[in-house]
Structures are given as C-alpha cells and as structure tokens.
Design an enzyme around this catalytic site. Sequence first.
Site, mmCIF file in Angstrom:
data_model
loop_
_atom_site.group_PDB
_atom_site.id
_atom_site.type_symbol
_atom_site.label_atom_id
_atom_site.label_comp_id
_atom_site.label_asym_id
_atom_site.label_seq_id
_atom_site.Cartn_x
_atom_site.Cartn_y
_atom_site.Cartn_z
ATOM 1 N N TYR A 1 54.808 -66.753 27.354
ATOM 2 C CA TYR A 1 56.106 -66.499 27.983
ATOM 3 C C TYR A 1 56.861 -67.815 28.034
ATOM 4 O O TYR A 1 56.323 -68.833 28.480
ATOM 5 C CB TYR A 1 55.902 -65.951 29.407
ATOM 6 C CG TYR A 1 57.182 -65.691 30.161
ATOM 7 C CD1 TYR A 1 58.013 -64.628 29.807
ATOM 8 C CD2 TYR A 1 57.562 -66.493 31.233
ATOM 9 C CE1 TYR A 1 59.193 -64.373 30.497
ATOM 10 C CE2 TYR A 1 58.734 -66.244 31.940
ATOM 11 C CZ TYR A 1 59.540 -65.188 31.569
ATOM 12 O OH TYR A 1 60.703 -64.937 32.256
ATOM 13 N N ASP B 1 55.476 -75.922 25.430
ATOM 14 C CA ASP B 1 56.130 -75.445 26.651
ATOM 15 C C ASP B 1 55.206 -75.813 27.809
ATOM 16 O O ASP B 1 54.193 -75.160 28.054
ATOM 17 C CB ASP B 1 56.345 -73.930 26.561
ATOM 18 C CG ASP B 1 57.011 -73.374 27.813
ATOM 19 O OD1 ASP B 1 56.975 -74.058 28.855
ATOM 20 O OD2 ASP B 1 57.550 -72.260 27.753
ATOM 21 N N LYS C 1 59.464 -76.155 36.979
ATOM 22 C CA LYS C 1 58.569 -76.097 38.131
ATOM 23 C C LYS C 1 58.328 -77.464 38.784
ATOM 24 O O LYS C 1 59.161 -77.938 39.518
ATOM 25 C CB LYS C 1 57.263 -75.404 37.741
ATOM 26 C CG LYS C 1 57.542 -74.003 37.138
ATOM 27 C CD LYS C 1 56.314 -73.160 37.037
ATOM 28 C CE LYS C 1 56.526 -71.900 36.226
ATOM 29 N NZ LYS C 1 57.038 -70.761 36.945
HETATM 30 N N1 HOZ Z 1 56.576 -68.142 34.838
HETATM 31 C C1 HOZ Z 1 56.573 -67.461 36.099
HETATM 32 C C2 HOZ Z 1 55.757 -66.222 35.989
HETATM 33 N N2 HOZ Z 1 54.660 -66.402 35.167
HETATM 34 C C3 HOZ Z 1 57.963 -67.251 36.535
HETATM 35 C C4 HOZ Z 1 58.123 -66.531 37.801
HETATM 36 C C5 HOZ Z 1 59.159 -65.488 37.656
HETATM 37 O O1 HOZ Z 1 59.324 -64.940 36.543
HETATM 38 O O2 HOZ Z 1 59.783 -65.198 38.659
#
Ligand code: HOZ
Length: 420
Positions: free
Chosen positions: A143, A238, A266
Amino acid sequence: MNKTSENLFNRAKFVMPGGVNSPVRAFQSVGLVPRFIDRAKGNKIYDVDGKEYLDLVGSWGPMILGHGEEHVLEAVRSQIEKGLSFGACNELEVQLAEFIIERVPHIEMIRMVNSGTEAVMSAVRVARGYTKRNKIIKFEGCYHGHSDAMLVKAGSGAMTFGEPNSSGVTEGASQDTLTAKYNDLESVRTLLKNNEGEVACIIVEPVAANMGVVVPMEGFLEGLRSLCNDNGTLLIFDEVITGFRLAFGGAAEYFGVTPDLVTYGKIIGGGMPVGAYGGKKEIMEMVSPVGKVYQAGTLSGNPIAMAAGLATLRTLWEQKDFYEKLNAMGEYLAEGLRKVTGFTVNNVGSLSCLYYTDETVETYEDALRANTNKFSYVFSKLLDKGIYVAPSQFEALFLNSKFTKEDVDYIISSYEEILR
Ligand code: HOZ
C-alpha cells in the site's frame, strides 16, 4: 445524550461516509463500533466511554516515542506562539532537512509534503520525469497511499475491505502500473523483460507492512537493486512505515540496500501531518523550481509540523540504544505470541503481525489465507482486556518505546487466555 463511542458513531454516520475520515478506522471488518478516543499518554489511549487501552496502533506508526512526549509538546507549544502557518520559508524546515541529510547517507536532498500519499505520488512523478518513462512496478498487497496509480492490488484498507482496485480510478490512470509478486524476483524480471526500456521505477515497501507484516526474504531487496541497475530503472523504497522505525535510516539502513528515492510519512511528523520524499541530488533536482517536475503545497514545511518532527527525530538520534531496545522488545513480543498461540507471527524490529494460520506467510496469497473470523473474535476480546490493536488482520502491531516488559507480558498472556 451521553457522550459514548456508540452515540458519537451514530452521529458521525450521518455526516461522514461510514462515520469516519479514513476507512481503516471504522471497525467495519470486525463488526464493532469504533472507539472514539478522547486523549492519549505514553503507551495508552483513553476513549470517551472511560476505558483505557494499551495502544498497539500508535496512530498507525507515528507515535514511536509514545503519546504526549513532553519535549515534543514543548517544541510544538513554543512554535504555536510564533504562528500556525506562513506559506513561506521558515528555519525549521531547513533544520529538519539538514538533520536528516546529515544522518541518512542516501538522502542528499529532500522535499517536505503533508502525507505519505503525497510523498509517493510525487516521488513516482519525479522518477517518470527523470527516466522519461511511463510504466511503474508495484507489488500486490503493498500500500502506497491512495493516489490513483497506486490503488492497484493495494494492501491496507483496500485489502481489508476486499477492494484492492478502487472504483473511480480510470483505466488511463492505472494502465502504466504493473504489479509483481512480493518476495518473487522472477515476477519482477518477467515484467522488466516484457516492458524493456519502459519502466521508470520499482516502488516497494521494503517490509510489506500493509498486508500484515511480510518480511523481505534474503536477497529480495538486493535483487531489486540489481534489476533496477541493469534496466535503468529507479528503486523507490516506501519507508512511510519503516522510516525512522527499524533504524534511523529505516529499512535501507537495516537491510543495507540503497534505494534511489525514499518516501517518508508518519514518524517524520512526530504525530503531525507530514510526508517527505528524498534521495539522490541529481534526481531531486528534477523538482520545480529547479527542474520541470511540478509539485507544491500550501502547508508543506508547516512550522508546527516541522517542530514536532524535529523534536521526535532528535530524540531518536540522541538515545543511542533506542532502536536496540525497541527492536528487542518487538522480538520479545513476537516470540511470546508465537509460543502461546501456535500461529504464525512475522516480525521485524518493532513491527509484528500475528496471522491466524500455522502456514508461513511470505507472500500476498499466504497473507490472504489467514483466518479473518478468528482475528475478529480475538480483536473484540482484546478490547475487553484493554488492548487496542488495528481492526484488521492485514495491519501491523506497532510498539512504541513506552512499552515495558510487564506490558508486553500482559499482552502475551491475554492472547493466551483468549485462545485457550
Ligand atoms: N497506512 C495506514 C494503514 N495501514 C494508514 C492509516 C489509514 O489509512 O488511515
């Protein structure tokens, strides 16, 4: 009306899609009402219902020092007095950039943005501008935020809700996104061969932490590096999750593999909305106003966000044994969970995932085999015991530095009791 999570959620559903501002928060896949959080301190969050939880989400990664770290708050407080946003240059953005560049050798130049999504979208654009190629390779189950080109076989919420290819993404926007299999160099080799001279970049989560936690097999990251070298393709790590978490220099330092570009999010914002992308100077000088790749942002380099990020990174750097201790605690948790549950627990440093399967999990398909009903059952029992994990099988357990051995023992024994 009482201020409870249930009441707030009922109100929220009328005014926000699904009652949330980000789908992974909705508790939909576990069939429960999401907890509305009132405050947080150290390794705990407190909901509006008056319950407290050991927090194994940590805002999905940023809170590596725990919540409400005093000197981070102090840095923010003192900046607030000077102004919330200037939309103009400020010293803190230079300090944060210098702080990173002086300590992370593969970052020679950096651009601050407001989220990991923006960082990835921009880094990919830079890679395309630099190589003058259109196609990109990403991996199934990884992701990289929610820009159009990345919502192809995506992990995180897209995987949790069974929609790995989002509706609303045009064929045009995703036709140049090729997908390979994580931990399978042959699948990458084939794509590069079939698209010779056309692939701008390979983008990868060096630890795939949005399909649970899938650890790179030996030689995988090194293999990507050499395939990129051989094909004139840029390698983008990433590091939105792994950056400043596995080591100060992220997964690149931890695994000893050097990417051309890195994306951050983050932790770099210390709890404020920050993302960044950086890497080789020659590549970063493609970015406007030096080069012809356009990317901009009113709130980019926001002084409050820079202050929080800088205070956080300073602590991480100055505590010399920080990563040694945190990673050891992560391994202790993983080992304990493995022992008492008998399920597969993947772990790197302070990132872990307990998959409800006894098969090894090394790929996207392996991750999909985990028993999500079992996950939901355990999730709700953990809440009862005051333990808050992400409401999906396909997310990581995040430790922060405020967790003690006693806290971790309590978590392990809670899993044991629930699964007995
Ligand atoms: N990368 C986070 C979830 N794996 C992001 C949190 C979100 O999408 O709110």
